[in-house]
Design an enzyme around this catalytic site. Structure first.
Site, PDB file in Angstrom:
ATOM      1  N   CYS A 134     -51.579 -16.528 -16.386  1.00 34.58           N
ATOM      2  CA  CYS A 134     -52.324 -17.518 -16.946  1.00 34.58           C
ATOM      3  C   CYS A 134     -53.523 -17.984 -16.097  1.00 34.58           C
ATOM      4  O   CYS A 134     -54.709 -18.209 -16.731  1.00 34.58           O
ATOM      5  CB  CYS A 134     -51.248 -18.714 -17.022  1.00 34.58           C
ATOM      6  SG  CYS A 134     -51.821 -20.444 -17.775  1.00 34.58           S
ATOM      7  N   GLU A 205     -48.800 -13.816 -22.844  1.00 28.22           N
ATOM      8  CA  GLU A 205     -50.219 -14.363 -22.985  1.00 28.22           C
ATOM      9  C   GLU A 205     -50.742 -13.888 -24.163  1.00 28.22           C
ATOM     10  O   GLU A 205     -51.394 -14.779 -25.247  1.00 28.22           O
ATOM     11  CB  GLU A 205     -51.205 -14.341 -21.837  1.00 28.22           C
ATOM     12  CG  GLU A 205     -50.830 -15.029 -20.756  1.00 28.22           C
ATOM     13  CD  GLU A 205     -51.178 -16.696 -20.768  1.00 28.22           C
ATOM     14  OE1 GLU A 205     -51.684 -16.808 -21.915  1.00 28.22           O
ATOM     15  OE2 GLU A 205     -51.093 -17.117 -19.720  1.00 28.22           O
TER      16      GLU A 205
END
Length: 217
Positions: A134, A205
């Site tokens: 992230c 993600e």
């Protein structure tokens, strides 16, 4: 080569799918549908809530005060980001009440609970391996897009500026150095597990961008 760079290489082709996702490219070009961006903003608010819990868990998993201080600093940074996120959502016509009432998407649930599970059942290094894509990915995206000439009238320029900013870039550099140090004495088997977690979180993600682009719950 640093551990983080090795993990990024080992995460291919998923890493490229993540940092060059159509959501990101459309956002950079200013062509992303606003409905997709609003959906992403609401889900990102819910993600940030769980993200704060991740760093609280990192404090518990810490083995010394230096590790605790790193986790505390990260948690405080995310808490500050949440306040900014709420204000930014308001600019997009999303009230705080609407954020509170938003149902968590399947992609958000899968991603955040995976990270928390890595932390609960594993080591501090395993938790940070799940967190790393992230921060490192957003830093790479922000740096790349931020280096391009701004698109006139791009409604997403403020988002781009946030992750291209020097302070966020420095946080990512500091995190990478901390993570490399944390993992320096791992055995080959432990390194393999770290790589698997990092790659899995990278895939999560990609799924989060997919959710935003296609507004899937």
């Amino acid at each position: 080569m640093s551990l983080t760079q090795t993990l990024i290489e080992q995460a291919e082709p998923h890493w490229a799918e993540y940092v060059q996702h159509p959501f990101v490219e459309q956002l950079a070009a200013g062509t992303l549908p606003e409905t997709s961006f609003r959906h992403y903003l609401k889900q990102d608010y819910l993600y940030l809530f769980q993200y704060t819990r991740m760093f609280a868990l990192a404090m518990y998993k810490s083995e010394n005060f230096a590790q605790m201080e790193t986790a505390r600093g990260m948690a405080e940074a995310v808490l500050s980001e949440i306040d900014l996120h709420i204000a930014y959502c308001r600019e997009w016509g999303i009230s705080e009440a609407e954020l509170f009432a938003t149902e968590e998407s399947a992609a958000c649930i899968a991603y955040t609970r995976y990270v928390l599970d890595c932390g609960i059942s594993g080591t501090l290094a395993e938790l940070y391996a799940a967190v790393a894509p992230c921060m490192l990915g957003y830093a790479e995206i922000g740096k790349r897009i931020g280096a391009q000439p701004p698109v006139p009238g791009n409604p997403y320029q403020a988002w781009i500026d946030t992750y291209a900013a020097e302070d966020f870039q420095q946080v990512a550099v500091d995190f990478s150095a901390f993570f490399d140090s944390l993992c320096q004495d791992l055995t080959p088997a432990q390194q393999a597990k770290i790589a698997h977690i990092f790659t899995t979180a990278t895939r999560m993600e990609v799924a989060f961008w997919d959710m935003g682009l296609h507004c899937r719950m």
